[in-house]
Enzyme design. Structure first.
Site, PDB file in Angstrom:
ATOM      1  N   GLY A  61      25.342  36.311  11.808  1.00 49.68           N
ATOM      2  CA  GLY A  61      26.762  36.177  11.483  1.00 49.68           C
ATOM      3  C   GLY A  61      27.663  36.833  12.505  1.00 49.68           C
ATOM      4  O   GLY A  61      28.818  36.463  12.638  1.00 49.68           O
ATOM      5  N   THR A  84      24.421  32.098  11.804  1.00 47.90           N
ATOM      6  CA  THR A  84      23.632  30.952  11.383  1.00 47.90           C
ATOM      7  C   THR A  84      24.116  29.668  12.074  1.00 47.90           C
ATOM      8  O   THR A  84      25.305  29.345  12.043  1.00 47.90           O
ATOM      9  CB  THR A  84      23.715  30.786   9.849  1.00 47.90           C
ATOM     10  OG1 THR A  84      23.105  31.914   9.238  1.00 47.90           O
ATOM     11  CG2 THR A  84      23.037  29.540   9.369  1.00 47.90           C
ATOM     12  N   GLY A 112      31.701  30.550   5.192  1.00 50.22           N
ATOM     13  CA  GLY A 112      31.199  29.184   4.972  1.00 50.22           C
ATOM     14  C   GLY A 112      30.657  28.535   6.236  1.00 50.22           C
ATOM     15  O   GLY A 112      30.847  27.328   6.447  1.00 50.22           O
ATOM     16  N   ASN A 164      18.032  30.669   6.548  1.00 47.83           N
ATOM     17  CA  ASN A 164      19.059  31.223   5.657  1.00 47.83           C
ATOM     18  C   ASN A 164      19.260  30.287   4.473  1.00 47.83           C
ATOM     19  O   ASN A 164      19.798  29.189   4.633  1.00 47.83           O
ATOM     20  CB  ASN A 164      20.365  31.399   6.451  1.00 47.83           C
ATOM     21  CG  ASN A 164      21.489  31.964   5.600  1.00 47.83           C
ATOM     22  OD1 ASN A 164      21.288  32.328   4.446  1.00 47.83           O
ATOM     23  ND2 ASN A 164      22.684  32.027   6.172  1.00 47.83           N
ATOM     24  N   SER A 167      23.480  32.194   1.853  1.00 47.76           N
ATOM     25  CA  SER A 167      24.903  32.486   1.974  1.00 47.76           C
ATOM     26  C   SER A 167      25.584  32.198   0.647  1.00 47.76           C
ATOM     27  O   SER A 167      25.413  31.114   0.087  1.00 47.76           O
ATOM     28  CB  SER A 167      25.528  31.621   3.056  1.00 47.76           C
ATOM     29  OG  SER A 167      26.927  31.614   2.889  1.00 47.76           O
ATOM     30  N   ASN A 233      21.102  38.949   1.866  1.00 49.98           N
ATOM     31  CA  ASN A 233      22.426  38.503   2.316  1.00 49.98           C
ATOM     32  C   ASN A 233      23.529  39.295   1.586  1.00 49.98           C
ATOM     33  O   ASN A 233      23.231  40.240   0.854  1.00 49.98           O
ATOM     34  CB  ASN A 233      22.569  36.993   2.071  1.00 49.98           C
ATOM     35  CG  ASN A 233      23.385  36.331   3.166  1.00 49.98           C
ATOM     36  OD1 ASN A 233      24.484  36.792   3.498  1.00 49.98           O
ATOM     37  ND2 ASN A 233      22.863  35.268   3.751  1.00 49.98           N
ATOM     38  N   GLY A 251      28.426  45.840   3.675  1.00 53.11           N
ATOM     39  CA  GLY A 251      28.798  47.188   4.097  1.00 53.11           C
ATOM     40  C   GLY A 251      28.294  48.272   3.172  1.00 53.11           C
ATOM     41  O   GLY A 251      27.432  48.055   2.300  1.00 53.11           O
TER      42      GLY A 251
HETATM   43  C1  LIG Z   1      31.789  38.151   8.517  1.00 53.88           C
HETATM   44  C2  LIG Z   1      30.344  37.975   8.133  1.00 53.88           C
HETATM   45  C3  LIG Z   1      29.692  36.800   8.464  1.00 53.88           C
HETATM   46  C4  LIG Z   1      28.346  36.619   8.113  1.00 53.88           C
HETATM   47  N1  LIG Z   1      27.701  35.465   8.469  1.00 53.88           N
HETATM   48  C5  LIG Z   1      26.380  35.321   8.185  1.00 53.88           C
HETATM   49  C6  LIG Z   1      25.672  34.170   8.597  1.00 53.88           C
HETATM   50  O1  LIG Z   1      26.202  33.278   9.268  1.00 53.88           O
HETATM   51  N2  LIG Z   1      24.363  34.072   8.248  1.00 53.88           N
HETATM   52  C7  LIG Z   1      23.702  35.040   7.537  1.00 53.88           C
HETATM   53  O2  LIG Z   1      22.504  34.905   7.258  1.00 53.88           O
HETATM   54  N3  LIG Z   1      24.352  36.152   7.148  1.00 53.88           N
HETATM   55  C8  LIG Z   1      25.667  36.324   7.470  1.00 53.88           C
HETATM   56  N4  LIG Z   1      26.312  37.454   7.080  1.00 53.88           N
HETATM   57  C9  LIG Z   1      25.585  38.470   6.282  1.00 53.88           C
HETATM   58  C10 LIG Z   1      24.968  39.572   7.158  1.00 53.88           C
HETATM   59  O3  LIG Z   1      24.022  39.069   8.044  1.00 53.88           O
HETATM   60  C11 LIG Z   1      24.298  40.636   6.274  1.00 53.88           C
HETATM   61  O4  LIG Z   1      23.270  40.026   5.524  1.00 53.88           O
HETATM   62  C12 LIG Z   1      25.281  41.286   5.296  1.00 53.88           C
HETATM   63  O5  LIG Z   1      26.538  41.469   5.897  1.00 53.88           O
HETATM   64  C13 LIG Z   1      24.755  42.650   4.795  1.00 53.88           C
HETATM   65  O6  LIG Z   1      24.570  43.549   5.870  1.00 53.88           O
HETATM   66  P1  LIG Z   1      25.678  44.639   6.291  1.00 53.88           P
HETATM   67  O7  LIG Z   1      26.057  45.380   5.048  1.00 53.88           O
HETATM   68  O8  LIG Z   1      24.991  45.490   7.312  1.00 53.88           O
HETATM   69  O9  LIG Z   1      26.822  43.880   6.877  1.00 53.88           O
HETATM   70  C14 LIG Z   1      27.657  37.654   7.418  1.00 53.88           C
HETATM   71  C15 LIG Z   1      28.324  38.838   7.101  1.00 53.88           C
HETATM   72  C16 LIG Z   1      29.645  39.017   7.451  1.00 53.88           C
HETATM   73  C17 LIG Z   1      30.336  40.316   7.107  1.00 53.88           C
END
Ligand SMILES: Cc1cc2nc3c(=O)[nH]c(=O)nc-3n(C[C@H](O)[C@H](O)[C@H](O)COP(=O)(O)O)c2cc1C
Length: 342
Positions: A61, A84, A112, A164, A167, A233, A251
């Site tokens: 992401g 992704t 999305g 994935n 989401s 996720n 977070g």
């Molecule tokens: C802005 C944003 C976009 C994300 N896009 C994706 C994505 O495209 N594919 C995916 O598997 N996870 C995506 N995630 C989820 C992160 O990979 C991760 O699983 C989630 O943020 C929890 O980890 P963190 O608390 O360290 O951020 C996204 C998260 C954020 C904040």
């Protein structure tokens, strides 16, 4: 109160673009290589056959279109998941779709899957072959054929694939929350894969019927032959500040729950497959705790937004220090609580 860095006065997606543009100038980030803390052999590990210099990875992401993979690695991440990536380009959901919650060191998003699609990602992966051994690519689709196409055309360019199905912002992915359908998909992918395959699952609540259902998905994925699970996720949440009214929370607030999910998963898989822990990781102590609960590696994203580009180097160095203090010489030997370091 301390003044917030200038970048936090910008809207989140604007700030991300600036970060991406800066990371697109490799010269700056190459210099981080000298002090990013990954030279210490004690941090090295083997993740389903993928050799990594540290267990701390950048989650999917952040680099959706695979534009800055090399720079991200040079900051001190052991690995990076691009994407992704989806077969066709997608505009994603209407904005606002990313909201910062700085008091909680958290983010809400309902992106999305905005992205340029498979072809541009392949072009960029070809240009980043120098980093191939530490790059995973996250792929998704709403029907099997799209996912197969993504696997076939990216797997020779990366060290591993992250599927994935989790989401919270793309309702079409939920068809793969049906165990029989997930099994069929994974068995098909396993028959074709030439690199390790990881599946990223949605989080499960603690005391709920859906916990059992979601753990069933983990079991199904393992039975069907995946090499590892990414747990997990973002956490689905309703919030009217997002244009579409709901999205995923990421977070700091996730960490405690990530720890519980890793323990659940390890109890289920008993070391048969790798577990990559993801959700709320900010410190080396937290990395230690997740590894001690059974994770082989971790990923983070949101803490990087708040802590900045020095974060992976700081975690690597502190993790080395903790290992020294505890007399631990291998990542896989980490157990119990982290030692207290002044
Ligand atoms: C802005 C944003 C976009 C994300 N896009 C994706 C994505 O495209 N594919 C995916 O598997 N996870 C995506 N995630 C989820 C992160 O990979 C991760 O699983 C989630 O943020 C929890 O980890 P963190 O608390 O360290 O951020 C996204 C998260 C954020 C904040």
């Amino acid at each position: 109160m301390a003044a917030r860095p200038l970048i936090f006065r910008l809207p989140p997606e604007g700030a991300h673009k600036i970060a991406e543009t800066a990371l697109g100038i490799p010269g700056i980030w190459n210099t981080f290589r000298l002090a990013n803390g990954i030279r210490d052999d004690r941090l090295a590990l083997n993740l389903a056959g993928i050799k990594l210099p540290t267990p701390v990875g950048m989650a999917a992401g952040f680099d959706k279109d695979c534009k800055v993979l090399g720079s991200v690695l040079n900051l001190g991440f052991g690995f990076v998941t691009g994407g992704t990536v989806t077969l066709a380009s997608r505009p994603g959901n209407p904005k606002p779709r990313v909201i910062r919650l700085p008091d909680q060191q958290a983010v809400l998003n309902s992106m999305g899957f905005p992205g340029q699609g498979l072809e541009p990602a392949i072009r960029r992966l070809k240009k980043s072959q120098k980093y191939r051994d530490r790059v995973l690519v996250s792929i998704a689709g709403t029907i099997e054929d799209e996912i197969f196409e993504c696997l076939r055309s990216t797997q020779s360019l990366v060290a591993g694939i992250e599927l994935n199905i989790s989401s919270p912002n793309t309702s079409g992915l939920r068809i793969f929350h049906e165990p029989a359908r997930l099994r069929g998909l994974i068995e098909g992918l396993v028959a074709e894969k030439q690199v390790p395959l990881f599946v990223k699952l949605p989080p499960w609540p603690r005391d709920d019927e859906s916990r059992r259902e979601l753990l069933k998905l983990a079991e199904t994925a393992v039975d069907a032959g995946v090499d590892g699970l990414v747990i997990a996720n973002t956490h689905p949440i309703e919030n009217s500040r997002l244009k579409v009214g709901r999205g995923g929370l990421s977070g700091a607030p996730l960490f405690e729950h990530t720890e519980l999910m890793i323990a659940d998963t390890q109890a289920l898989v008993q070391g048969q497959v790798e577990i990559i822990a993801c959700g709320g990781v900010t410190t080396a102590e937290q990395v230690w705790q997740l590894l001690a609960k059974g994770a082989s590696a971790v990923q983070l994203y949101t803490s990087f937004i708040y802590e900045g580009p020095g974060l992976p180097a700081r975690i690597n160095k502190r993790l080395t220090k903790l290992m020294n203090m505890a007399g631990v010489t291998k990542i896989s030997d980490i157990s119990g609580e982290p030692p207290t370091v002044e």
